[in-house]
Design an enzyme around this catalytic site. Sequence first.
Site, PDB file in Angstrom:
ATOM      1  N   LYS A   4      50.773  44.792  39.221  1.00 51.97           N
ATOM      2  CA  LYS A   4      50.938  44.288  40.726  1.00 51.97           C
ATOM      3  C   LYS A   4      52.687  43.506  40.767  1.00 51.97           C
ATOM      4  CE  LYS A   4      47.721  43.288  42.941  1.00 51.97           C
ATOM      5  NZ  LYS A   4      46.528  43.372  42.149  1.00 51.97           N
ATOM      6  N   ARG A  55      43.079  42.153  50.510  1.00 52.43           N
ATOM      7  CA  ARG A  55      42.491  42.297  49.274  1.00 52.43           C
ATOM      8  C   ARG A  55      41.034  43.721  50.316  1.00 52.43           C
ATOM      9  NH1 ARG A  55      42.838  39.918  44.724  1.00 52.43           N
ATOM     10  NH2 ARG A  55      44.087  38.688  44.522  1.00 52.43           N
ATOM     11  N   ARG A  61      46.154  38.495  27.941  1.00 57.45           N
ATOM     12  CA  ARG A  61      47.420  37.563  28.693  1.00 57.45           C
ATOM     13  C   ARG A  61      47.651  36.562  28.236  1.00 57.45           C
ATOM     14  NH1 ARG A  61      47.856  39.555  35.325  1.00 57.45           N
ATOM     15  NH2 ARG A  61      45.963  38.161  35.012  1.00 57.45           N
ATOM     16  N   ARG A  81      44.802  31.622  31.140  1.00 56.65           N
ATOM     17  CA  ARG A  81      43.691  31.489  31.889  1.00 56.65           C
ATOM     18  C   ARG A  81      41.883  31.473  32.329  1.00 56.65           C
ATOM     19  NH1 ARG A  81      47.766  33.782  35.684  1.00 56.65           N
ATOM     20  NH2 ARG A  81      46.359  35.389  37.086  1.00 56.65           N
ATOM     21  N   ARG A 119      36.060  40.012  38.437  1.00 61.07           N
ATOM     22  CA  ARG A 119      36.772  40.573  39.333  1.00 61.07           C
ATOM     23  C   ARG A 119      36.981  41.629  39.427  1.00 61.07           C
ATOM     24  NH1 ARG A 119      42.023  37.322  36.951  1.00 61.07           N
ATOM     25  NH2 ARG A 119      43.042  37.891  39.377  1.00 61.07           N
TER      26      ARG A 119
END
Length: 215
Positions: free
Chosen positions: A13, A88, A127, A160, A171
């Site tokens: 996104k 969300r 990532r 992260r 998540r």
Amino acid sequence: MKVVLLGAPGSGKGTQAVNISEWYKIPHISTGDIFRSNIKNGTELGKKAKEYIDKGLLVPDEVTIDIVSDRLKQSDCEKGFILDGFPRTVYQAEKLDEILNEMGATLDVVLNIEVPDSEIITRMGGRRVCTKCGMSYHVVFNPPAEGNVCKNCGEVVIQREDDREETVLQRLSTYHKQTEPLIEYYEKDNKLVTVEGQDNIDDTTSCVKKALGGM
């Protein structure tokens, strides 16, 4: 152009939001960026948000909604915006409708990027993010410069906490329970357009361009 981006964490996104922002000359509003900025600066909001984000949980509605409402009322949003990471939940979507109604505005399109969970786990596990400018990389698909540094500013890139596998799984679980119902919510409003996220970023970008072609 007023756009909402939907998709599981790691669906791409953020990258597509930047593209859409450039195409239509509208601000890219990422709740994740707002929270991370507050966390980095050690604000009270940042401290509260960090407790939830580090566990892969959602920041409470009242905090998120107030931040988004204030942001949408800034002058650079007059010609449109792209929301990435909000709403969300259906409740947040209803609140967004109320905010826009007060502004005399409506959404033009809700773009949903679909990617299988297994692919997302692979993507997010690799990532890396620059500690200074926030540029995002992937160790396989879009690696940083040699020495694990940012190509943009030369600072170190890191993984992260919310990209670690155990947090990613949490998540995804949160997304399926709380955010997926938004697909039906916006389908009923005839706002939803769905594209399949591709392995190659440029291929996904092409799909997004095609989906928004008539906008």
